[in-house]
Design an enzyme around this catalytic site. Structure first.
Site, PDB file in Angstrom:
ATOM      1  CE  LYS A 155      26.637  -2.170 -29.595  1.00  0.00           C
ATOM      2  NZ  LYS A 155      27.522  -2.292 -30.466  1.00  0.00           N
ATOM      3  CG  HIS A 156      31.262  -7.180 -33.976  1.00  0.00           C
ATOM      4  ND1 HIS A 156      32.276  -7.008 -33.091  1.00  0.00           N
ATOM      5  CD2 HIS A 156      31.906  -7.709 -34.673  1.00  0.00           C
ATOM      6  CE1 HIS A 156      33.413  -7.438 -33.398  1.00  0.00           C
ATOM      7  NE2 HIS A 156      33.432  -7.970 -34.277  1.00  0.00           N
ATOM      8  CD  GLU A 229      38.681 -10.812 -22.326  1.00  0.00           C
ATOM      9  OE1 GLU A 229      39.262  -9.804 -21.817  1.00  0.00           O
ATOM     10  OE2 GLU A 229      38.701 -10.868 -23.513  1.00  0.00           O
ATOM     11  CG  LEU A 230      35.112  -6.331 -17.927  1.00  0.00           C
ATOM     12  CD1 LEU A 230      34.705  -5.812 -16.894  1.00  0.00           C
ATOM     13  CD2 LEU A 230      34.234  -6.065 -19.541  1.00  0.00           C
ATOM     14  CB  CYS A 263      41.907  -7.572 -23.172  1.00  0.00           C
ATOM     15  SG  CYS A 263      41.916  -9.079 -23.822  1.00  0.00           S
ATOM     16  CD  GLU A 360      43.325  -1.964 -20.954  1.00  0.00           C
ATOM     17  OE1 GLU A 360      41.971  -1.333 -20.766  1.00  0.00           O
ATOM     18  OE2 GLU A 360      43.362  -2.974 -21.411  1.00  0.00           O
TER      19      GLU A 360
HETATM   20  P1  NDP Z   1      33.654  -0.231 -25.280  1.00  0.00           P
HETATM   21  O1  NDP Z   1      33.784  -1.203 -24.317  1.00  0.00           O
HETATM   22  O2  NDP Z   1      32.881   0.561 -25.340  1.00  0.00           O
HETATM   23  O3  NDP Z   1      33.245  -1.363 -26.700  1.00  0.00           O
HETATM   24  C1  NDP Z   1      32.873  -2.881 -26.598  1.00  0.00           C
HETATM   25  C2  NDP Z   1      31.576  -3.088 -26.957  1.00  0.00           C
HETATM   26  O4  NDP Z   1      30.690  -2.620 -26.219  1.00  0.00           O
HETATM   27  C3  NDP Z   1      31.195  -2.346 -28.361  1.00  0.00           C
HETATM   28  O5  NDP Z   1      30.325  -3.367 -28.923  1.00  0.00           O
HETATM   29  C4  NDP Z   1      30.472  -1.260 -27.735  1.00  0.00           C
HETATM   30  O6  NDP Z   1      29.460  -0.903 -28.725  1.00  0.00           O
HETATM   31  C5  NDP Z   1      29.715  -1.835 -26.789  1.00  0.00           C
HETATM   32  N1  NDP Z   1      29.388  -1.100 -25.631  1.00  0.00           N
HETATM   33  C6  NDP Z   1      29.633  -0.177 -25.119  1.00  0.00           C
HETATM   34  N2  NDP Z   1      28.808   0.463 -24.021  1.00  0.00           N
HETATM   35  C7  NDP Z   1      27.883  -0.337 -24.028  1.00  0.00           C
HETATM   36  C8  NDP Z   1      26.826  -0.419 -23.324  1.00  0.00           C
HETATM   37  N3  NDP Z   1      26.380   0.527 -22.298  1.00  0.00           N
HETATM   38  N4  NDP Z   1      25.765  -1.190 -23.395  1.00  0.00           N
HETATM   39  C9  NDP Z   1      25.847  -2.213 -24.360  1.00  0.00           C
HETATM   40  N5  NDP Z   1      26.945  -2.208 -25.313  1.00  0.00           N
HETATM   41  C10 NDP Z   1      27.957  -1.465 -25.201  1.00  0.00           C
HETATM   42  O7  NDP Z   1      35.310  -0.457 -25.726  1.00  0.00           O
HETATM   43  P2  NDP Z   1      35.873   1.053 -26.494  1.00  0.00           P
HETATM   44  O8  NDP Z   1      35.965   0.618 -28.106  1.00  0.00           O
HETATM   45  O9  NDP Z   1      35.121   2.288 -26.126  1.00  0.00           O
HETATM   46  O10 NDP Z   1      37.273   0.672 -26.008  1.00  0.00           O
HETATM   47  C11 NDP Z   1      37.526   1.560 -24.809  1.00  0.00           C
HETATM   48  C12 NDP Z   1      38.463   0.821 -23.806  1.00  0.00           C
HETATM   49  O11 NDP Z   1      37.846  -0.543 -23.559  1.00  0.00           O
HETATM   50  C13 NDP Z   1      39.642   0.480 -24.292  1.00  0.00           C
HETATM   51  O12 NDP Z   1      40.660   1.515 -24.470  1.00  0.00           O
HETATM   52  C14 NDP Z   1      40.049  -0.738 -23.414  1.00  0.00           C
HETATM   53  O13 NDP Z   1      40.486  -0.220 -22.204  1.00  0.00           O
HETATM   54  C15 NDP Z   1      38.824  -1.510 -23.433  1.00  0.00           C
HETATM   55  N6  NDP Z   1      38.683  -2.745 -24.416  1.00  0.00           N
HETATM   56  C16 NDP Z   1      39.058  -3.851 -23.847  1.00  0.00           C
HETATM   57  C17 NDP Z   1      38.817  -4.745 -25.037  1.00  0.00           C
HETATM   58  C18 NDP Z   1      39.238  -6.275 -24.453  1.00  0.00           C
HETATM   59  O14 NDP Z   1      39.569  -7.098 -25.184  1.00  0.00           O
HETATM   60  N7  NDP Z   1      39.034  -6.593 -23.321  1.00  0.00           N
HETATM   61  C19 NDP Z   1      38.369  -4.694 -26.359  1.00  0.00           C
HETATM   62  C20 NDP Z   1      38.049  -3.401 -26.557  1.00  0.00           C
HETATM   63  C21 NDP Z   1      38.136  -2.245 -25.556  1.00  0.00           C
HETATM   64  P3  NDP Z   1      29.543   0.495 -29.619  1.00  0.00           P
HETATM   65  O15 NDP Z   1      31.144   0.117 -30.261  1.00  0.00           O
HETATM   66  O16 NDP Z   1      28.531   0.429 -30.338  1.00  0.00           O
HETATM   67  O17 NDP Z   1      29.965   1.625 -28.661  1.00  0.00           O
END
Ligand code: NDP
Length: 455
Positions: A155-156, A229-230, A263, A360
């Protein structure tokens, strides 16, 4: 309709994609699970490694097309997109060449008899991935798990559906059977249902703490393994004895690459007071020299943020930081016009009671802290909820090594910015998540390390 390609440089909708319904998701899961029970997953590793080899060649042959797709979809500078795509080919090739060795049985001397540990696939995995490296994030999961024999349902992120589609096409073209990698345009609820299903054995997620926590809770409820990996709030330490020009150059790249949406980007610059004035001068000048513009223009050095939501979040964070006492050295404003552009920004004077201290900033915003000694470096570096990466700049390697081992993160680089490469483990501690991707460690996350003893 939640999956959309919106070019962040213009904020214009390019295409809306069709979601997968529950019936399609069930069919995808059945196909993946059937594959897991077939000789593809359980038999000879060579056919799987051949797919990875072919995939690397296909990617190398299509760098421009793939890179342009990423740049249009999430705003990455075209040259950085090329680098990301080439890295994907390297990762595929790395596992094609090394996975057999990583998965070979390991002997365990024992009084109980002849003992060894074999590595077997565990079953269907769910991968939830973010938009910031729309191909690399997928390859980090595909390559080790294809080699190990675990089928993946992916799921991207909702804003990179074109990249998701192209990646799936590449896996198929490389000769993988149906079900080895399936792209799904699904909701968070559908992800939760998949994780609950008995046929799914684990989940890998890269993304925010919020998403990581939701997926890990669901996986925990059904006793499935996860890797997370957050986010990160990595330090970039500039010591008084470092090569300052080298540190500034690396620091600018480490903060502004991918428009700051990495990240492991350098987010907190910790600078020794003896070099602080010179650092501020050079660092601010470098931010002033940035050329903001179209990510497809080769001369641009800072593109747009990935979406208007990402930009609006950053605007609020900077406004709040300044209202709580931070000093703004440069930037701090949205660039007028259509796209999701934001000026490169430097903040200092952030006190511990300022929310920015723990947040962050996922964009081109650097925080600078001035310290008087190495003890203060460690205290400040570790006063964070995150623990992903970090960098230390010093000519005294022994001193830098001491600091590196005291910083509570999963990775530290000395005299270079944080980086990634197929052969090096990637991951963090604390709220940055757990588990490792890439290298020999990454391929061991989702395998059954089975002990066999002959008495
Ligand atoms: P998200 O964590 O929302 O998105 C990452 C992935 O998780 C997407 O595919 C998203 O889907 C999915 N997702 C979100 N919530 C759920 C859930 N409850 N269950 C299952 N899948 C889920 O990141 P954002 O794009 O909102 O970015 C917000 C923040 O996240 C950034 O500001 C940064 O701090 C952090 N981030 C960190 C990254 C890293 O490389 N470690 C990469 C991206 C973000 P969908 O797009 O459909 O919501």
């Amino acid at each position: 309709m939640s999956y959309q390609t919106i070019n962040p440089a213009s904020n214009k909708l390019v295409k809306t994609w069709t979601d997968h319904n529950d019936q399609q998701v069930e069919q995808a899961l059945k196909t993946a699970d059937d594959l897991y029970h077939s000789s593809w997953s359980k038999g000879d590793i060579q056919p799987r490694l051949q797919v990875l080899k072919k995939m690397a060649d296909l990617i190398d042959a299509r760098v421009e097309e793939l890179a342009k797709t990423a740049s249009v979809e999430m705003g990455k500078l075209i040259n950085q997109s090329r680098g990301e795509v080439q890295l994907c080919a390297q990762i595929a090739r790395y596992y094609a060449e090394n996975a057999e060795r990583f998965l070979a049985p390991t002997r365990y001397p024992s009084e109980l008899g002849e003992a060894w540990v074999e590595n077997h696939p565990i079953g269907v995995l769910v991968a939830v991935e973010p938009w910031n490296f729309p191909f690399y994030q997928l390859m980090r999961v595909l390559a080790p798990n294809l080699a190990a024999g675990n089928p993946v349902l992916a799921k991207h992120a909702a804003n990179v559906p074109h990249c998701a589609t192209l990646f799936e096409e590449l896996v198929t073209e490389a000769g993988a059977p149906k079900g080895a990698w399936t792209n799904l345009f699904i909701s968070n609820d559908q992800v939760a249902s998949l994780i609950a299903d008995d046929r799914v054995q684990g989940a890998a997620l890269t993304g925010s703490e919020r998403a990581g926590s939701a997926v890990a809770q669901q996986a925990g409820k059904y006793l499935k393994k996860t890797t997370l990996e957050l986010g990160g709030n990595d330090v970039f330490v500039v010591l008084d004895d470092c090569d300052l020009d080298k540190a500034v150059k690396a620091g600018v790249g480490a903060r502004l690459s991918n428009c700051g949406q990495v990240c492991t980007a350098a987010k907190r610059f910790i600078v020794h007071e003896k070099v602080a004035d010179a650092f501020f001068e050079k660092f601010t000048q470098a931010f002033r020299d940035v050329k903001i513009g179209d990510p497809l223009d080769e001369s641009t050095t800072l593109g747009p943020l990935s979406s208007s939501t990402a930009r609006d979040t950053l605007v609020k964070q900077v406004e709040q930081a300044v209202s709580k006492g931070a000093k703004l050295h440069i930037g701090g404003k949205v660039v007028a016009g259509e796209g999701c552009f934001y000026e490169p920004t430097i903040l200092s004077g952030i006190t511990r009671d300022n929310p920015a201290y723990f947040e962050e900033f996922f964009g081109p915003v650097a925080q600078v802290y001035v310290v008087k000694d190495d003890e203060e470096v460690v205290k400040l570096a570790n006063d964070s909820h995150y623990g992903l990466g970090g960098a230390v700049f010093s000519k005294d390697i022994a001193r830098a090594r001491k600091l590196a081992s005291r910083i509570e993160t999963g990775m530290v680089y000395i005299n270079s910015a944080s980086d990634t490469s197929a052969e090096l483990p990637f991951g963090g501690v604390k709220r940055s998540g757990y588990g490792r991707e890439l290298s020999d460690l990454g391929i061991k996350e989702f395998v059954n390390q089975k002990l066999v003893v002959v008495s």
